[in-house]
Every structure is written in structure tokens, then in C-alpha cells.
Design a protein around this motif. Sequence first.
Motif, short mmCIF file in Angstrom:
data_model
loop_
_atom_site.label_atom_id
_atom_site.label_comp_id
_atom_site.label_asym_id
_atom_site.label_seq_id
_atom_site.Cartn_x
_atom_site.Cartn_y
_atom_site.Cartn_z
N ALA A 5 0.87 -1.20 0.00
CA ALA A 5 0.00 0.00 0.00
C ALA A 5 0.89 1.23 0.00
N ARG A 6 0.35 2.29 -0.56
CA ARG A 6 1.16 3.51 -0.69
C ARG A 6 0.27 4.73 -0.48
N ALA A 7 0.78 5.68 0.30
CA ALA A 7 0.10 6.97 0.46
C ALA A 7 0.95 8.02 -0.22
N GLN A 8 0.29 8.86 -1.03
CA GLN A 8 1.04 9.87 -1.79
C GLN A 8 0.44 11.25 -1.48
N GLY A 9 1.24 12.11 -0.89
CA GLY A 9 0.77 13.48 -0.59
C GLY A 9 -0.53 13.50 0.19
N LEU A 10 -0.61 12.62 1.19
CA LEU A 10 -1.89 12.42 1.89
C LEU A 10 -2.15 13.52 2.91
N THR A 11 -3.27 14.22 2.72
CA THR A 11 -3.67 15.25 3.68
C THR A 11 -5.11 14.96 4.10
N LYS A 12 -5.36 15.10 5.39
CA LYS A 12 -6.74 14.94 5.89
C LYS A 12 -7.01 16.06 6.88
N ASP A 25 -0.72 15.79 7.19
CA ASP A 25 -0.26 16.92 6.40
C ASP A 25 0.73 16.45 5.32
N ASN A 26 0.21 16.18 4.14
CA ASN A 26 1.07 15.87 2.98
C ASN A 26 2.03 14.69 3.25
N VAL A 27 1.45 13.57 3.68
CA VAL A 27 2.26 12.41 4.09
C VAL A 27 2.51 11.46 2.92
N GLY A 63 -4.53 14.04 -1.97
CA GLY A 63 -3.55 12.94 -2.01
C GLY A 63 -4.23 11.66 -2.46
N GLU A 64 -3.45 10.61 -2.55
CA GLU A 64 -3.97 9.35 -3.10
C GLU A 64 -3.46 8.15 -2.29
N ILE A 65 -4.31 7.14 -2.24
CA ILE A 65 -3.94 5.86 -1.62
C ILE A 65 -3.95 4.78 -2.70
N GLY A 68 -1.76 -2.05 -3.41
CA GLY A 68 -1.06 -2.62 -4.56
C GLY A 68 -0.97 -1.54 -5.62
N ASP A 69 -1.45 -1.84 -6.83
CA ASP A 69 -1.43 -0.83 -7.90
C ASP A 69 -2.77 -0.13 -8.06
N THR A 70 -3.73 -0.47 -7.21
CA THR A 70 -5.08 0.08 -7.37
C THR A 70 -5.20 1.42 -6.67
N ALA A 71 -5.54 2.47 -7.42
CA ALA A 71 -5.78 3.79 -6.83
C ALA A 71 -7.18 3.79 -6.23
N VAL A 72 -7.24 3.88 -4.91
CA VAL A 72 -8.50 3.70 -4.20
C VAL A 72 -9.46 4.88 -4.44
N GLY A 73 -8.89 6.09 -4.55
CA GLY A 73 -9.69 7.32 -4.64
C GLY A 73 -10.62 7.34 -5.84
N ARG A 74 -10.25 6.64 -6.89
CA ARG A 74 -11.09 6.71 -8.11
C ARG A 74 -12.10 5.57 -8.19
N MET A 75 -12.18 4.78 -7.15
CA MET A 75 -13.06 3.61 -7.23
C MET A 75 -14.50 3.95 -6.86
N ALA A 76 -15.44 3.32 -7.55
CA ALA A 76 -16.86 3.46 -7.20
C ALA A 76 -17.13 2.64 -5.94
N ASP A 77 -18.31 2.88 -5.35
CA ASP A 77 -18.61 2.27 -4.04
C ASP A 77 -18.53 0.75 -4.04
N THR A 78 -19.13 0.11 -5.05
CA THR A 78 -19.21 -1.36 -5.01
C THR A 78 -17.83 -2.01 -5.12
N PRO A 79 -17.01 -1.63 -6.13
CA PRO A 79 -15.67 -2.24 -6.15
C PRO A 79 -14.85 -1.89 -4.91
N LEU A 80 -15.10 -0.73 -4.32
CA LEU A 80 -14.36 -0.35 -3.10
C LEU A 80 -14.75 -1.28 -1.94
#
Length: 311
Positions: A5-12, A25-27, A63-65, A68-80
Motif C-alpha cells: 500500500a502507498r500513500a502519496q501526498g496524503l492530507t486529511k 499533512d502531505n504524508v 492525495g492518493e492511496i 497494490g497498484d489500485t488507486a482507491v480514490g477513483r473507485m466506485a462504491d461497489t468495487p471499493l
Amino acid sequence: MSIAARAQGLTKTYGSGSTVVTALDNVDFEVVSGEFTAIMGPSGSGKSTLMHLLAALDTPTSGEIFIGDTAVGRMADTPLTELRRDRIGFIFQAFNLVPTLSARENIVLPISIAGKKVDEQWFDRIVDVLGLRDRLNHKPAELSGGQQQRVACARALMNRPDIVFGDEPTGNLDSTAAGEVLGFLRRSVDDFQQTVVMVTHDAHAASYADRVVFLSDGHIVHELRGATQEELLNAMSVLYPRTDDAATEHVTHSHHLVELGETPEESEAIDAHADALYRDGSPPPPPRDGIDETDVESTAERSLARRALLD
Ligand SMILES: Nc1ncnc2c1ncn2[C@@H]1O[C@H](COP(=O)(O)OP(=O)(O)OP(=O)(O)O)[C@@H](O)[C@H]1O
């Protein structure tokens, strides 16, 4: 080395305007496959937020999570939902078992919900490693806290997830039960190549990990590999020198235990002994110098000496 898993520029951030709280802050952060990673930090440093985002339980402000290689942020509810169910396992501090189901039914629940067939060989292997064989027909209320958390461990591993996340998984357990759960998590990494990420306040728990990352005010501020409990406590006392919050008090407390040569387990046993001796309410004698650690009675005095030191 592959990345689970990978976090890129993660801000909450939470709230808005003058009440906005920046929890992360931008983790940037990577979870290495087949490793046991612990996330440590004082209360409010962003540990749970980071773990919930990594586990796709919450969405970042920016930011993005990647799982593996799956970008979680762009996933619709059901596949998520399917990704969480099929690729991620969870162990919570409060066990989160279904009270009306037996241990076995709880363990296979995610598989049943997914409509999949239980891999009985894998089930047997996990149940035996966790020592749950003779508890399988019992409901959670008929199990000890440690047994309930072992059921939760079995449930988390049952569908061979990419990552198991534990949020203070030993926070509600005594030191013996905690040791069993931590030993199992360690073994799942060593024997089953499981990837584990655990949030903890506790340097003893974190010492089971391959890698420990330290958070402070929403930033990753340090990282150690293969650290002992004492090395972790040393790092924490440098990284978190404030004395005004519970986590730091815990660090200071644990640090004194190490200085006294006590493990948390010994300390707990000593305290229990001291409490049993003084249960009748009579005032304990003042601590003495030159305590004989081999003398059973003196364990009570050690406890008092330590408590006096911690005060
Ligand atoms: N739902 C929320 N709404 C508002 N603020 C929140 C929310 N969740 C977390 N926070 C804030 O974000 C910051 C980070 O919280 P987080 O729970 O990630 O910290 P933590 O390190 O896990 O703390 P603890 O060890 O106490 O669980 C804190 O200031 C917290 O108050």
C-alpha cells in the motif's frame, strides 16, 4: 521489495474555518509487502487517521492511496466495498465480533458474506496456530478477551488479505493475552508472509514489528527498523519530550520500567502482588532502599518504589 500500500501526498483535515484540524499533512508512506509495520505517536498525532485512509475506510482531503497498484480514490462504491472485503483484514481494539454467532461462524463470516467456499485446510491451520480448536462452538460472551481477539485475528486472515490492519489490537488485553496476539501477528508475517500494519501507543507491542514509523502532528518524523523496546522508548522520549499528555506519560512510565529492569509483564505481576498484599486497606509501608528482587515480599516494595518513582 514489493509495495502492499502507498500513500502519496496524503492530507486529511477535519472541520472548517477557525476550527479546522489538520490530522495528516502531505504524508508520503509505503507499506512493504511481507513486513510487520507499527505506527506510533502521541494521542492526536494522526495514527488512526493514517490507518483508516490506508485501509480505504475513509477518504483523504487530498492525495492518493494505492492498495497494490489500485488507486482507491477513483473507485466506485461497489468495487471499493469488494476491495475492502477481499484484500484487507481488520483487527480492532474492541474485537468487533458478532455476539450471536459462534467463534467459527465469526471467523468465516467475511467468506460467507462474499458467497465463497471456506478453505478448510487454511481454516484448520489458522485455528490451530491460534489455539482456538476447542473454542470454535462458543459465542463471544463465552470467550475471554484474549480468545475473542484471537478469533478476530483468524477472521482477519481467513481470506488471505493483502494487508491486515490492527488498530491498537492489544489495547484491551492483559499482557499475557497481548503477547499471544502479538506473537501470532509476528508469526503470520514470518510463516505466512502476511503484511501487517498496526497502530499502537505501546513500545513493547511495537517491538514485535520489523519497522516502526513515528508520527507527530500529522507528519512522519522518524522511522526505526528492528528496534528493541528500549530503543523505541529512547526514540519516543526524544521525539515526544512534552510531559502534558497521556501518551507521553505512558512513555515516561515505560521508560522507568526499563530502567528498573522490569518488563511490563513483570511490572503487572508485581503490582497485582502488591495490591493483593494491601487489599485490606492498611497503609503500605514506605519504600526502602536496597530492595531484594528475589524475595517475594519485596516485590510489593518494588512496586511501591516504582510507583513512588513514577509519582
Ligand atoms: N472525525 C473527526 N472529526 C474531527 N476531528 C477529528 C476526527 N478524527 C480525528 N480528528 C482529529 O484529528 C487529529 C488526529 O486524530 P487521530 O485519531 O488520527 O490521532 P491518533 O494519533 O490516532 O490519536 P489516539 O492515539 O488518541 O487515537 C486529532 O487532533 C483529532 O482530534
